[in-house]
Design a protein around this motif. Structure first.
Motif, PDB file in Angstrom:
ATOM      1  N   ILE B 278     -44.957  -4.871  57.799  1.00  0.00           N
ATOM      2  CA  ILE B 278     -45.607  -4.445  59.038  1.00  0.00           C
ATOM      3  C   ILE B 278     -46.969  -3.805  58.767  1.00  0.00           C
ATOM      4  O   ILE B 278     -47.918  -4.003  59.507  1.00  0.00           O
ATOM      5  N   ALA B 279     -47.079  -3.091  57.648  1.00  0.00           N
ATOM      6  CA  ALA B 279     -48.360  -2.467  57.325  1.00  0.00           C
ATOM      7  C   ALA B 279     -49.378  -3.514  56.880  1.00  0.00           C
ATOM      8  O   ALA B 279     -50.570  -3.385  57.138  1.00  0.00           O
ATOM      9  N   GLU B 280     -48.894  -4.535  56.197  1.00  0.00           N
ATOM     10  CA  GLU B 280     -49.819  -5.509  55.638  1.00  0.00           C
ATOM     11  C   GLU B 280     -49.236  -6.920  55.739  1.00  0.00           C
ATOM     12  O   GLU B 280     -48.795  -7.488  54.750  1.00  0.00           O
ATOM     13  N   PRO B 281     -49.241  -7.478  56.933  1.00  0.00           N
ATOM     14  CA  PRO B 281     -48.660  -8.813  57.103  1.00  0.00           C
ATOM     15  C   PRO B 281     -49.487  -9.873  56.390  1.00  0.00           C
ATOM     16  O   PRO B 281     -50.717  -9.783  56.346  1.00  0.00           O
ATOM     17  N   LEU B 282     -48.825 -10.863  55.816  1.00  0.00           N
ATOM     18  CA  LEU B 282     -49.536 -11.912  55.087  1.00  0.00           C
ATOM     19  C   LEU B 282     -49.642 -13.206  55.884  1.00  0.00           C
ATOM     20  O   LEU B 282     -50.606 -13.944  55.761  1.00  0.00           O
ATOM     21  N   HIS B 283     -48.627 -13.505  56.672  1.00  0.00           N
ATOM     22  CA  HIS B 283     -48.642 -14.757  57.426  1.00  0.00           C
ATOM     23  C   HIS B 283     -49.427 -14.577  58.733  1.00  0.00           C
ATOM     24  O   HIS B 283     -49.274 -13.563  59.396  1.00  0.00           O
ATOM     25  N   PRO B 284     -50.249 -15.547  59.105  1.00  0.00           N
ATOM     26  CA  PRO B 284     -51.021 -15.416  60.355  1.00  0.00           C
ATOM     27  C   PRO B 284     -50.148 -15.171  61.577  1.00  0.00           C
ATOM     28  O   PRO B 284     -50.565 -14.473  62.503  1.00  0.00           O
ATOM     29  N   TYR B 285     -48.913 -15.706  61.576  1.00  0.00           N
ATOM     30  CA  TYR B 285     -48.044 -15.458  62.726  1.00  0.00           C
ATOM     31  C   TYR B 285     -47.607 -13.997  62.767  1.00  0.00           C
ATOM     32  O   TYR B 285     -47.625 -13.368  63.831  1.00  0.00           O
ATOM     33  N   THR B 286     -47.216 -13.463  61.621  1.00  0.00           N
ATOM     34  CA  THR B 286     -46.826 -12.052  61.583  1.00  0.00           C
ATOM     35  C   THR B 286     -47.985 -11.168  62.049  1.00  0.00           C
ATOM     36  O   THR B 286     -47.793 -10.206  62.795  1.00  0.00           O
ATOM     37  N   LYS B 287     -49.187 -11.528  61.610  1.00  0.00           N
ATOM     38  CA  LYS B 287     -50.365 -10.753  62.020  1.00  0.00           C
ATOM     39  C   LYS B 287     -50.519 -10.758  63.537  1.00  0.00           C
ATOM     40  O   LYS B 287     -50.781  -9.724  64.149  1.00  0.00           O
ATOM     41  N   ALA B 288     -50.335 -11.946  64.131  1.00  0.00           N
ATOM     42  CA  ALA B 288     -50.494 -12.053  65.583  1.00  0.00           C
ATOM     43  C   ALA B 288     -49.427 -11.248  66.310  1.00  0.00           C
ATOM     44  O   ALA B 288     -49.696 -10.550  67.283  1.00  0.00           O
ATOM     45  N   LEU B 289     -48.202 -11.335  65.781  1.00  0.00           N
ATOM     46  CA  LEU B 289     -47.085 -10.629  66.398  1.00  0.00           C
ATOM     47  C   LEU B 289     -47.344  -9.117  66.399  1.00  0.00           C
ATOM     48  O   LEU B 289     -47.137  -8.434  67.402  1.00  0.00           O
TER      49      LEU B 289
END
Lengths: 321, 377
Positions: B278-289
């Motif tokens: 959550i602090a450092e998402p790697l996948h673009p989807y996680t980032k968007a979420l």
């Protein structure tokens, strides 16, 4: 200062066979023109009943018992139903009902549903109404072709945009949005909240956002009213509510929500359950669950008092007598 | 680190390449024309493992397959393919052996291939808590009957007295005290939070090893959610069970989970320590979420929320080729604009979920480790 909405000591009760439920029990609040208001509270606190009261659409066996609701200075509690239909509802104040996106008529095209109020309330020709509908769907970020679609062809986010467009049809000053994003996924929720922000900024619509979600309420609200057991316990600017909450209920609610950033603190919860609104406790309604209760709390009900400029709270800890 | 983090035990579950496809009913015309059979690919090849006392979280939007994954472990949905190796408790293993099941080395059994009759002992070890405490309790049963049922089904507690004793003890465990006040009540006499605690008590009364908790707090009011989460955390500490925690709420996942797996359209796209993801998402989807979640902060109203994602979730029948996220991915869009090689990979080849170090896994071609794992450059 002109107020677009002024509610004074409103009481809306439900007269059920098992007793009188005091869903809204003495609510007062004022909203300035162009301001956005968030009403937060947990299930059963009366926030939806308050919204229905403002539309004068309280479903039976409920009715407004006393108090006044002034919209643009006109008290709608004294108006007849036909007068409200002609002058107030949808024109001055409209509402996005909870779950409305699932209440679109499945056998009519979206366009036909948007133009219905324009033809009935606005007495417009069908063609003119359709051109307005086209502008409305564009304003909510949808392509014009969507007017030709049926609800089942649309995604949840698209349906919610249609419902917002319908609420805007008669260009009201105030739109009440009752849990407008609860059934939506976070990405779609963020898109809808962005849209509401845009409509507020560009068209000056005063939104009244009713939600249980403290995160959602901060996206839009300049002022926040916290409701508990049929009453407003605190009413202030969003900044004050979050940075300097005064009522123990507001404080507890904020500490009960896990955050996405920062240190992880142990979450707090409020022991017990909200009171039965048929038999609310004497004194302060939060008193049985309050960690900071003291001598006057169970005897006398605290009034909602302005303890600092524009910061109202109903708690004996802060009230000056 | 979660304030509740505790030492984890041995591995107890290994899910390997799980697929759950639901066939779509064809029309008569399609059948005559011989059109290919269509499937809703609810879960489309996921692998993960869990350890004893671990809280492993599946997060994602509705329709991403997180609930189906949870249900598959209780065999409540038909499994298309894949394995779920589970290490039952000793007593359960003995029971299984009596039924003629030979566990593999180390005491593993595949939940998916056991015949139904031989699966029953495992049901004691794998339990579920449902989202809706208003729908998951039989309204005509008293609380004691609700809690006695699993005991009767699994033959736990020899006499009525023993069973009652266990029921009382379990009610106290979930903080429904005094327990004697609750045993003779019906579900409708309880509040939502109390009902959910009964549902938890029913799940844990058989002393399971793994509990699938499907959105256990999302229907509850904010002020009582924390209390339920605390009950779940205390139970793991006292009884040592693991939770497969299914939620759409990343803030709750960050609060109570050890590791999380982010799902998108039936696949795990990112997996790792809950706080780190959550602090450092790697996948673009996680980032968007994460960008989409409104954290309660009054400053949010000042600007618009930037959402690094396009379009809407596609239908799980027609999953996009290549990386299933690429039609919505802003990094892919950028790559197409710039004409980099990445664009050919994303739209043609599905990225594997590859280890990028520190127990972190991601399925995105942006990461070198993923390209290496797939042998592409």
């Amino acid at each position: 200062m002109s107020y677009v909405l002024e509610i004074n000591n409103l009481r809306t009760y439900f007269f059920t066979l098992r007793g009188v439920v005091r869903a809204v029990d003495g609510v007062s609040l004022k909203l300035r023109k162009g301001e956005t208001l968030g009403i937060v509270g947990e299930s059963g606190c009366g926030k939806s009943t308050l919204a229905w009261s403002m539309m004068k659409l309280v479903p039976p066996p409920g009715r407004i018992v006393s108090g006044s609701i002034k919209i643009d200075g006109i008290d709608i509690t004294r108006m007849s139903e036909s007068e409200i239909r002609r002058k107030i509802r949808w024109r001055k104040i409209s509402m996005i009902f909870q779950g409305a996106m699932n209440a679109l008529n499945p056998v009519y095209k979206v366009g036909e549903q948007i133009i219905e109020p324009l033809i009935i309330h606005g007495k417009m020709e069908k063609e003119k109404a359709l051109s307005i509908a086209a502008n409305l769907v564009k304003a909510v970020g949808l392509p014009e072709e969507i007017l030709e679609r049926y609800p089942h062809e649309l995604s949840g986010g698209q349906k919610q945009r249609i419902v917002i467009a319908m609420a805007m049809a008669m260009e009201p000053d105030i739109i009440i949005a009752d849990e407008p994003t609860t059934a939506l996924d976070v990405v779609v929720q963020a898109q809808i909240l962005n849209l509401m922000k845009k409509l507020h900024r560009e068209r000056g619509i005063s939104f009244i956002l009713i939600t249980h979600d403290l995160g959602v309420v901060t996206e839009l609200s300049e002022r926040i009213a916290v409701m508990y057991a049929g009453k407003i316990v605190e009413y202030a600017s969003a900044d004050e509510i979050f940075e300097k909450p005064l009522h123990p209920y507001t404080q507890a609610l904020i500490r009960a929500v896990p955050r996405l950033k920062g240190d992880i603190h142990k979450l707090e919860y409020i022991p017990g359950t909200p009171p039965d609104l048929r038999r609310p406790p004497p004194g302060c309604r939060f008193y049985p669950r309050c960690p900071r209760r003291f001598e006057p709390c169970d005897k006398e009900e605290p009034p909602l008092q302005e303890v600092e400029k524009d910061h109202w709270v109903a708690c004996w800890l802060h009230i000056r007598r | 680190m979660s304030i509740y983090q505790i030492e984890l035990g041995e591995e107890i579950l290994r899910v390997e390449d799980l697929k759950v496809w639901f066939p779509v009913r064809k029309g008569l015309l399609d059948a005559i024309l011989g059109k290919p059979k269509l499937y809703v690919k609810a879960v489309d090849g996921i692998s993960f493992n869990m350890r004893e006392r671990e809280i492993f979280c599946l997060v994602g939007e509705s329709g991403c397959g997180k609930t189906t994954t949870g249900k598959s472990l209780l065999r409540l949905v038909p499994i298309t393919s894949g394995k779920a190796l589970f290490k039952p408790r000793k007593e359960t293993l003995e029971k299984l052996e009596r039924l003629g099941v030979t566990p593999s080395d180390g005491g593993w059994v595949d939940i998916f291939t056991l015949p139904e009759k031989k699966f029953k002992p495992i049901r004691r070890d794998v339990q579920m808590i449902y989202q809706d405490p208003y729908g998951s309790l039989n309204p005509r049963f008293k609380i004691k009957d609700i809690l006695e049922e699993p005991l009767l089904v699994h033959g736990i507690g020899g006499s009525k007295e023993e069973r009652m004793e266990l029921i009382m003890k379990t009610l106290e465990r979930v903080k429904l005290t005094p327990a004697s006040d609750f045993v003779d009540r019906y579900p409708h006499q309880l509040s939502g939070g109390q009902r959910q605690r009964v549902a938890i008590a029913r799940a844990i009364i058989s002393n399971p090893r793994l509990v699938v908790a499907d959105e256990p707090v999302s229907m509850l009011d904010v002020s009582i959610r924390a209390e339920i989460l605390e009950v779940l955390l205390n139970l793991r500490k006292e009884l040592g069970m693991s939770y497969l925690f299914i939620t759409h709420d990343l803030a709750i996942a960050r609060y109570i989970c050890d590791r999380i797996a982010v799902m998108y359209l039936g696949k795990i796209v990112e997996l790792g320590d809950a706080r780190e993801v959550i602090a450092e998402p790697l996948h673009p989807y996680t980032k968007a979420l994460i960008a989409a979640i409104p954290d309660p902060d009054p400053k949010n109203r000042i600007g618009y929320r930037y959402l690094p994602i396009k379009g809407e979730v596609p239908n799980a029948i027609n999953i996009p080729p290549g990386c299933r996220f690429h039609p919505r991915c802003v990094v892919y869009e950028e790559a197409v604009k710039k004409g980099t090689v990445l664009k050919d990979l994303c739209s043609r080849k599905e990225p594997p979920l590859a280890d990028v170090g520190n127990g972190r896994k991601v399925a995105c071609w942006l990461h070198e480790a993923v390209r290496k794992a797939a042998g592409v450059e």
